[in-house]
Design an enzyme around this catalytic site. Structure first.
Site, mmCIF file in Angstrom:
data_model
loop_
_atom_site.group_PDB
_atom_site.id
_atom_site.type_symbol
_atom_site.label_atom_id
_atom_site.label_comp_id
_atom_site.label_asym_id
_atom_site.label_seq_id
_atom_site.Cartn_x
_atom_site.Cartn_y
_atom_site.Cartn_z
ATOM 1 N N LEU A 128 0.855 -1.378 0.161
ATOM 2 C CA LEU A 128 0.265 0.004 0.216
ATOM 3 C C LEU A 128 0.899 1.203 0.282
ATOM 4 O O LEU A 128 1.863 1.001 0.551
ATOM 5 C CB LEU A 128 -1.273 -0.233 1.572
ATOM 6 C CG LEU A 128 -2.013 -1.708 1.134
ATOM 7 C CD1 LEU A 128 -2.568 -1.339 2.800
ATOM 8 C CD2 LEU A 128 -2.501 -1.452 0.404
ATOM 9 N N ALA A 138 -0.648 4.590 -0.890
ATOM 10 C CA ALA A 138 -1.162 5.706 -1.707
ATOM 11 C C ALA A 138 -1.754 6.376 -1.712
ATOM 12 O O ALA A 138 -1.774 7.797 -1.328
ATOM 13 C CB ALA A 138 -2.428 4.623 -2.486
ATOM 14 N N ARG A 171 1.527 13.811 7.579
ATOM 15 C CA ARG A 171 2.402 13.840 8.650
ATOM 16 C C ARG A 171 4.038 14.216 8.028
ATOM 17 O O ARG A 171 4.824 14.617 8.248
ATOM 18 C CB ARG A 171 2.400 12.731 9.779
ATOM 19 C CG ARG A 171 0.885 12.444 10.617
ATOM 20 C CD ARG A 171 1.288 11.124 11.073
ATOM 21 N NE ARG A 171 0.472 10.211 9.853
ATOM 22 C CZ ARG A 171 -0.231 8.772 10.646
ATOM 23 N NH1 ARG A 171 0.738 8.627 11.492
ATOM 24 N NH2 ARG A 171 -0.397 8.232 9.875
ATOM 25 N N GLY A 226 -8.508 4.691 3.013
ATOM 26 C CA GLY A 226 -7.610 4.279 4.532
ATOM 27 C C GLY A 226 -7.394 2.942 3.568
ATOM 28 O O GLY A 226 -7.501 3.117 2.394
ATOM 29 N N ASP A 286 5.284 1.580 4.517
ATOM 30 C CA ASP A 286 6.584 3.228 4.805
ATOM 31 C C ASP A 286 7.407 2.267 5.444
ATOM 32 O O ASP A 286 7.432 2.420 7.026
ATOM 33 C CB ASP A 286 5.512 4.241 5.476
ATOM 34 C CG ASP A 286 4.514 3.332 6.316
ATOM 35 O OD1 ASP A 286 4.179 2.349 6.387
ATOM 36 O OD2 ASP A 286 3.371 4.233 6.923
ATOM 37 N N GLU A 332 -7.325 0.788 16.578
ATOM 38 C CA GLU A 332 -6.228 1.832 16.141
ATOM 39 C C GLU A 332 -6.429 3.216 17.714
ATOM 40 O O GLU A 332 -6.904 2.949 18.439
ATOM 41 C CB GLU A 332 -7.056 2.387 14.826
ATOM 42 C CG GLU A 332 -6.387 2.255 13.803
ATOM 43 C CD GLU A 332 -5.531 1.682 13.258
ATOM 44 O OE1 GLU A 332 -4.461 2.249 13.235
ATOM 45 O OE2 GLU A 332 -4.624 0.242 13.742
ATOM 46 N N ALA A 340 49.333 22.567 -14.447
ATOM 47 C CA ALA A 340 48.192 23.037 -12.620
ATOM 48 C C ALA A 340 47.554 24.082 -14.316
ATOM 49 O O ALA A 340 47.988 25.124 -14.894
ATOM 50 C CB ALA A 340 48.424 23.565 -11.971
ATOM 51 N N ARG A 392 51.452 31.846 -27.200
ATOM 52 C CA ARG A 392 51.240 33.002 -25.909
ATOM 53 C C ARG A 392 51.820 34.063 -26.463
ATOM 54 O O ARG A 392 52.695 33.763 -27.407
ATOM 55 C CB ARG A 392 51.990 32.699 -24.937
ATOM 56 C CG ARG A 392 53.257 32.596 -24.735
ATOM 57 C CD ARG A 392 53.612 31.621 -23.315
ATOM 58 N NE ARG A 392 55.339 31.271 -23.704
ATOM 59 C CZ ARG A 392 55.938 30.796 -22.535
ATOM 60 N NH1 ARG A 392 55.271 29.302 -22.049
ATOM 61 N NH2 ARG A 392 57.366 30.149 -22.412
HETATM 62 C C1 UD1 Z 1 -1.197 1.486 10.104
HETATM 63 C C2 UD1 Z 1 -2.227 0.843 10.948
HETATM 64 C C3 UD1 Z 1 -2.152 0.599 12.634
HETATM 65 C C4 UD1 Z 1 -0.375 0.607 12.290
HETATM 66 C C5 UD1 Z 1 0.466 1.019 11.015
HETATM 67 C C6 UD1 Z 1 2.099 0.404 11.533
HETATM 68 C C7 UD1 Z 1 -4.019 0.907 9.614
HETATM 69 C C8 UD1 Z 1 -5.619 1.576 9.795
HETATM 70 N N1 UD1 Z 1 -3.952 1.307 10.604
HETATM 71 O O1 UD1 Z 1 -1.522 3.129 10.767
HETATM 72 O O2 UD1 Z 1 -2.934 -0.012 12.790
HETATM 73 O O3 UD1 Z 1 -0.003 0.023 13.274
HETATM 74 O O4 UD1 Z 1 0.115 1.477 10.320
HETATM 75 O O5 UD1 Z 1 2.981 1.647 10.576
HETATM 76 O O6 UD1 Z 1 -3.788 0.122 8.852
HETATM 77 N N2 UD1 Z 1 -2.929 3.748 2.364
HETATM 78 C C9 UD1 Z 1 -3.310 4.309 1.131
HETATM 79 N N3 UD1 Z 1 -4.125 4.039 1.428
HETATM 80 C C10 UD1 Z 1 -4.980 4.530 2.533
HETATM 81 C C11 UD1 Z 1 -4.157 4.876 3.605
HETATM 82 C C12 UD1 Z 1 -2.789 4.828 3.244
HETATM 83 O O7 UD1 Z 1 -2.702 3.853 0.059
HETATM 84 O O8 UD1 Z 1 -5.968 5.673 2.282
HETATM 85 C C13 UD1 Z 1 -1.131 3.245 2.995
HETATM 86 C C14 UD1 Z 1 -0.088 4.684 2.618
HETATM 87 O O9 UD1 Z 1 0.880 5.320 2.110
HETATM 88 C C15 UD1 Z 1 0.899 3.642 3.895
HETATM 89 C C16 UD1 Z 1 0.381 2.754 4.533
HETATM 90 O O10 UD1 Z 1 -1.071 2.210 3.375
HETATM 91 O O11 UD1 Z 1 2.018 3.401 2.828
HETATM 92 C C17 UD1 Z 1 0.050 2.855 5.938
HETATM 93 O O12 UD1 Z 1 -0.643 4.425 6.036
HETATM 94 P P1 UD1 Z 1 -0.484 5.122 6.569
HETATM 95 O O13 UD1 Z 1 -1.721 6.434 6.934
HETATM 96 O O14 UD1 Z 1 0.862 4.848 7.249
HETATM 97 O O15 UD1 Z 1 -1.349 4.097 8.757
HETATM 98 P P2 UD1 Z 1 -0.780 4.349 9.867
HETATM 99 O O16 UD1 Z 1 -2.121 5.703 10.743
HETATM 100 O O17 UD1 Z 1 0.213 4.620 10.253
HETATM 101 CA CA CA Z 2 2.253 4.459 8.677
#
Ligand code: UD1
Ligand code: CA
Length: 476
Positions: A11, A13, A18, A81, A107, A159, A385, A445
């Site tokens: 994932l 997207a 932050r 999400g 990430d 969460e 040089a 020169r």
């Molecule tokens: C998420 C988990 C949390 C976990 C943590 C671990 C959920 C709801 N929460 O929280 O339980 O402890 O990761 O690091 O899953 N992304 C998408 N599409 C979206 C939202 C996010 O592709 O609509 C991707 C982001 O790009 C990212 C990853 O999903 O790479 C995680 O999203 P992020 O918002 O970082 O989740 P956390 O709040 O860290």
């Molecule tokens: Ca994260």
């Protein structure tokens, strides 16, 4: 798990709010490659197929950065999400209904392939609907908490933003790495509702839904909590960089590389360093750089996409990109070696020398203050040089050819296109505009003029004129 037992969905997207950055979070560089690259590499090395990356925010840029890497992409627009993100890959998952789906977040750059392997093994042998990776942290911070039943089985993931005070005290957290039975995953995803603090479709809710439907969920707990550090902010990005750097330096030292100060040494994930190479403090090696045995690099050197040969020395404060330094050559201090340059065996490039698209022959020297661009320099050449190749006429670039054994006197300008024949001499201070035949001496020169006594006479004249005035001798 044998490779084709599993597929993966990464994932990537999310907006990465932050980070407070215009750039997509997963494209922020970490040790010289995008954050997501570390995750892709870990997933690829466990041999799952296909690997689908869910992109949305800056989708084009993310896809472009990973083109040609054998990945498939699915679009999630808008990002609602993590559960919604997996749904974007639903059709791709359904193509292989028999293959376990490894779902993980883009990430998590510290994740080790061995840990993914352990999770997949546990999932296969356990036969659960889902197997997830957890970790126990002293400070569970913003992570999702693993809520267990009295008998120890998993009830749900909650969460941080939705957790009760009591749940916030749980120190076992969700790493964001899961193995699912594809059918079970897709069924549960269809039931997700965004009824939570963030109004999002949480992938984590799939766990509670599976449990409610009477399915089994297993947990594998990773021993190294660093490994699941999720990068959400610049501060976490820096922390991840530090940990990755240390991990890389430890592995290199274990393989026989000498690293003077691992705290300040950056070695990118694709860099190769041979045993008995020496990396001095503040050395940064990036891209596909290769450093051979016996090379000594640094301190304060950055090398990107270069081959650094055996027994070479890259001295203090050099920048090298896309070049080859052959055996026993010396570069620096303070040299700038630009792309498409090859420095021959035993050659010497000294301080304040810039080379671009140049082949410096074996044993040739450019020891001080020179710019050599678009040049082919034979072996055994001495470049004095202050030598400059005038390779650019304001419109086009032109080549300079300096054959074997040429001696270029100091402060020479070589106006390209030009050829200096084998063994020729160029007098110091020359502007060379015409080809020089082999074995010749070229002077370009103005002839020196001597006016005997001129300086003494002037001084006396000034002294006479200046008597009693504030100007004094030599005053203007
Ligand atoms: C998420 C988990 C949390 C976990 C943590 C671990 C959920 C709801 N929460 O929280 O339980 O402890 O990761 O690091 O899953 N992304 C998408 N599409 C979206 C939202 C996010 O592709 O609509 C991707 C982001 O790009 C990212 C990853 O999903 O790479 C995680 O999203 P992020 O918002 O970082 O989740 P956390 O709040 O860290
Ligand atoms: Ca994260």
């Amino acid at each position: 798990m044998t490779p084709l037992d599993a597929q993966a969905v990464i994932l990537a997207a999310g907006k990465g709010t932050r980070m407070r950055s215009a750039r997509a979070k997963v494209l922020h560089p970490l040790l010289g490659v995008p954050l997501l690259d570390h995750v892709v590499r870990a997933v690829q090395s466990v041999g799952v197929d296909p690997i689908t990356v869910v992109v949305g925010h800056q989708a084009e840029a993310v896809e472009a950065a990973f083109r040609g890497r054998g990945l498939a992409f699915a679009r999630q627009e808008p990002p609602l999400g993590t559960g919604h993100a997996v749904l974007a890959a639903r059709e791709r998952i359904a193509v292989h209904p028999e293959r376990t789906v490894l779902v993980l977040y883009g990430d998590l750059p510290l994740l080790r392939p061995e840990t993914l392997g352990r999770l997949l093994d546990a999932h296969r042998s356990g036969g659960a609907a889902a197997t997830l990776l957890s970790v126990v942290l002293d400070d569970p911070a913003e992570y999702g908490r693993i809520v267990r039943e009295a008998d120890g089985s998993v009830r749900a993931i909650v969460e941080n933003k939705d957790a009760s005070l009591e749940q916030k005290r749980i120190r076992e957290i969700n790493a964001g790495i899961y193995a699912f039975q594809p059918g079970r995953l897709l069924e549960a995803l269809a039931q997700l509702r965004p009824q939570n603090a963030q109004g999002e479709y949480y992938l984590t809710d799939v766990i509670g839904l599976l449990r409610k439907a009477g399915k089994r969920v297993d947990v594998v707990t990773a021993p190294d909590s660093h490994e699941v550090l999720g990068v959400n902010s610049h501060s976490e990005l820096a922390a991840a960089a530090r940990l990755l750097r240390q991990r890389r330096c430890q592995a290199l030292m274990a393989s026989g590389v000498s690293i003077e100060d691992p705290e300040t040494t950056f070695v990118g994930p694709e860099v190769e360093v041979a045993p008995d190479a020496v990396l001095r403090a503040f050395t940064v090696l990036e891209g596909r750089t290769k450093v051979a045995a016996g090379a000594v690099v640094g301190p304060f050197v950055r090398i990107v996409d270069c081959e650094v040969g055996p027994g070479t020395q890259i001295l203090d404060h050099c920048l090298l990109r896309e070049c080859v330094v052959e055996e026993g050559a010396t570069v620096g201090p303070f040299a700038h070696v630009r792309p498409e340059t090859r420095i021959g065996a035993g050659a010497r490039v000294g301080n304040f020398v810039e080379l671009k698209k140049t082949h410096l022959g074996d044993g040739s020297k450019a020891p001080h203050l020179s710019y050599i661009g678009d040049a082919t320099v034979g072996p055994g050449v001495n470049i004095g040089a202050g030598t400059i190749t005038c390779n650019y006429d304001g419109v086009d670039k032109h080549p300079t050819r300096i054959e074997a054994g040429v001696f270029v006197g100091s402060d020479t300008t070589l106006v390209a296109p030009i050829t200096i024949g084998e063994g020729a001499y160029i007098a110091a201070g020359s502007a060379i505009t015409e080809d020089v035949p082999a074995g010749a001496l070229a002077l370009g020169r103005a002839r020196q003029v001597i006016k005997k006594g001129w300086a003494d006479a002037r001084r006396q004249q000034k002294a006479g004129a200046g008597k009693g005035s504030r100007g004094g001798p030599g005053g203007a």
